[in-house]
Enzyme design. Structure first.
Site, PDB file in Angstrom:
ATOM      1  CG  HIS A   1      -1.850  -1.092   1.352  1.00 52.57           C
ATOM      2  ND1 HIS A   1      -2.893  -1.062   2.246  1.00 52.57           N
ATOM      3  CD2 HIS A   1      -1.954  -2.278   0.694  1.00 52.57           C
ATOM      4  CE1 HIS A   1      -3.599  -2.169   2.136  1.00 52.57           C
ATOM      5  NE2 HIS A   1      -3.043  -2.927   1.201  1.00 52.57           N
TER       6      HIS A   1
ATOM      7  CD  GLU B   1      -2.557   4.454   1.714  1.00 53.05           C
ATOM      8  OE1 GLU B   1      -3.519   4.936   1.086  1.00 53.05           O
ATOM      9  OE2 GLU B   1      -2.162   3.288   1.560  1.00 53.05           O
TER      10      GLU B   1
ATOM     11  CB  CYS C   1      -6.346  -0.261   5.331  1.00 54.65           C
ATOM     12  SG  CYS C   1      -4.575  -0.642   5.345  1.00 54.65           S
TER      13      CYS C   1
ATOM     14  CB  CYS D   1      -1.900   2.317   5.851  1.00 52.80           C
ATOM     15  SG  CYS D   1      -1.494   1.154   4.513  1.00 52.80           S
TER      16      CYS D   1
END
Length: 155
Positions: free
Chosen positions: A55, A57, A85, A88
């Protein structure tokens, strides 16, 4: 919303569009330091890297942990095309990033994804509320612009 928020959110959304064009999930993020200096940017590479943790992030939180001292990290802002999420969000807490600004809410993303997609109904605000370090949050902002990269993707 701050004037600079639009600039950085639109850059994160552009990264989400690049991710989708490359065959990945449409998410992008930028990390901005004090004074509005771009420190790093990342796009999702979950599919192309075959890595569920890829991800943007999380990538930026890892980058911050390796390159910034805690006082500098506390003054940074992460701009994301979509709300983080839980994974993250927790990474932001561990690294000490001070602020999250997101375009599309996690709840809106879940609506776009529909049934059958893996999602957590745990907002970044909920994660941050239980954290030992404060993280400021602004969002959702410019959701209509952020939705464009997701149109038809989750169908």
């Amino acid at each position: 919303m701050r004037r600079s928020d639009l600039r950085w959110l639109r850059q994160a959304i552009a990264l989400s569009e690049q991710a989708r064009a490359a065959g990945d999930e449409p998410f992008g993020s930028v990390l901005v330091g004090a004074g509005g200096v771009l420190l790093a940017e990342a796009r999702n590479t979950v599919v192309t890297d075959r890595d569920v943790s890829a991800h943007p992030e999380l990538k930026l939180a890892v980058w911050a942990g390796r390159h910034l001292d805690p006082e500098v990290a506390r003054l940074t802002t992460m701009y994301t095309s979509c709300e983080n999420c839980a994974m993250c969000s927790a990474a932001m807490v561990w690294v000490g990033i001070g602020t999250l600004v997101f375009a599309l809410s996690g709840a809106s993303l879940m609506e776009l994804q529909g049934a059958g997609h893996a999602s957590l109904a745990l907002s970044s605000r909920e994660v941050f509320a239980r954290a030992s370090r404060p993280v400021a949050v602004r969002g959702p902002l410019i959701e209509d612009e952020a939705r464009v990269a997701h149109a038809g993707y989750w169908a």
